[in-house]
Design a protein around this motif. Structure first.
Motif, PDB file in Angstrom:
ATOM      1  N   UNK A   1       1.761  10.830  10.061  1.00 17.08           N
ATOM      2  CA  UNK A   1       0.316  10.738  10.289  1.00 17.08           C
ATOM      3  C   UNK A   1      -0.226  12.124  10.601  1.00 17.08           C
ATOM      4  N   UNK A   2      -1.425  12.409  10.098  1.00 16.70           N
ATOM      5  CA  UNK A   2      -2.034  13.706  10.345  1.00 16.70           C
ATOM      6  C   UNK A   2      -3.553  13.552  10.325  1.00 16.70           C
ATOM      7  N   UNK A   3      -4.227  14.198  11.259  1.00 17.12           N
ATOM      8  CA  UNK A   3      -5.684  14.219  11.306  1.00 17.12           C
ATOM      9  C   UNK A   3      -6.134  15.670  11.241  1.00 17.12           C
ATOM     10  N   UNK A   4      -7.120  15.940  10.397  1.00 17.97           N
ATOM     11  CA  UNK A   4      -7.656  17.297  10.293  1.00 17.97           C
ATOM     12  C   UNK A   4      -9.176  17.244  10.340  1.00 17.97           C
ATOM     13  N   UNK A   5      -9.775  18.310  10.846  1.00 19.25           N
ATOM     14  CA  UNK A   5     -11.230  18.448  10.821  1.00 19.25           C
ATOM     15  C   UNK A   5     -11.571  19.920  10.724  1.00 19.25           C
ATOM     16  N   UNK A   6     -12.734  20.201  10.149  1.00 22.26           N
ATOM     17  CA  UNK A   6     -13.102  21.594   9.910  1.00 22.26           C
ATOM     18  C   UNK A   6     -14.139  22.140  10.891  1.00 22.26           C
ATOM     19  N   UNK A   7     -14.573  21.345  11.851  1.00 21.86           N
ATOM     20  CA  UNK A   7     -15.561  21.809  12.817  1.00 21.86           C
ATOM     21  C   UNK A   7     -16.994  21.692  12.331  1.00 21.86           C
ATOM     22  N   UNK A   8     -17.181  21.268  11.093  1.00 18.23           N
ATOM     23  CA  UNK A   8     -18.520  21.083  10.530  1.00 18.23           C
ATOM     24  C   UNK A   8     -18.825  19.612  10.266  1.00 18.23           C
ATOM     25  N   UNK A   9     -18.063  18.730  10.886  1.00 14.93           N
ATOM     26  CA  UNK A   9     -18.295  17.300  10.708  1.00 14.93           C
ATOM     27  C   UNK A   9     -17.426  16.648   9.651  1.00 14.93           C
ATOM     28  N   UNK A  10     -16.624  17.423   8.953  1.00 15.09           N
ATOM     29  CA  UNK A  10     -15.727  16.869   7.939  1.00 15.09           C
ATOM     30  C   UNK A  10     -14.385  16.556   8.585  1.00 15.09           C
ATOM     31  N   UNK A  11     -13.918  15.329   8.378  1.00 12.80           N
ATOM     32  CA  UNK A  11     -12.661  14.891   8.979  1.00 12.80           C
ATOM     33  C   UNK A  11     -11.849  14.119   7.946  1.00 12.80           C
ATOM     34  N   UNK A  12     -10.539  14.153   8.123  1.00 15.31           N
ATOM     35  CA  UNK A  12      -9.661  13.377   7.247  1.00 15.31           C
ATOM     36  C   UNK A  12      -8.444  12.915   8.037  1.00 15.31           C
ATOM     37  N   UNK A  13      -8.019  11.698   7.752  1.00 17.02           N
ATOM     38  CA  UNK A  13      -6.798  11.150   8.336  1.00 17.02           C
ATOM     39  C   UNK A  13      -5.871  10.811   7.186  1.00 17.02           C
ATOM     40  N   UNK A  14      -4.669  11.323   7.259  1.00 16.44           N
ATOM     41  CA  UNK A  14      -3.658  11.028   6.260  1.00 16.44           C
ATOM     42  C   UNK A  14      -2.550  10.235   6.934  1.00 16.44           C
ATOM     43  N   UNK A  15      -2.065   9.219   6.259  1.00 15.44           N
ATOM     44  CA  UNK A  15      -0.949   8.441   6.789  1.00 15.44           C
ATOM     45  C   UNK A  15      -0.086   7.962   5.629  1.00 15.44           C
ATOM     46  N   UNK A  16       1.183   7.791   5.930  1.00 10.64           N
ATOM     47  CA  UNK A  16       2.124   7.344   4.913  1.00 10.64           C
ATOM     48  C   UNK A  16       2.144   5.817   4.888  1.00 10.64           C
ATOM     49  N   UNK A  17       2.088   5.248   3.691  1.00  7.82           N
ATOM     50  CA  UNK A  17       2.137   3.798   3.546  1.00  7.82           C
ATOM     51  C   UNK A  17       3.595   3.336   3.525  1.00  7.82           C
TER      52      UNK A  17
END
Length: 65
Positions: A34-50
């Motif tokens: 699992x990984x969560x990233x954000x750029x500080x400008x309101x863009x976010x993404x969560x990645x997870x393995x199925x």
């Protein structure tokens, strides 16, 4: 017909391209679950393995008008 250049839409596209390429490559290469990233400008993404080994991406982007 040409589309007008919209910096906000270009930024959102760059974010999705980054998430679906560089972030996924990092996620895969390091065998992360699992990984969560954000750029500080309101863009976010969560990645997870199925369970079947795929990668699920939940991504949001913020546009200021």
């Amino acid at each position: 017909m040409e589309e007008a250049y919209e910096p906000e839409r270009a930024q959102a596209k760059k974010w999705s391209v980054f998430v679906e390429s560089d972030a996924v490559n990092f996620f895969t290469a390091n065998k992360i679950e699992k990984m969560t990233i954000e750029d500080g400008n309101g863009n976010k993404a969560k990645l997870s393995r199925t369970k079947d080994g795929g990668i699920k991406i939940d991504s949001t982007s913020s546009v200021i008008l």
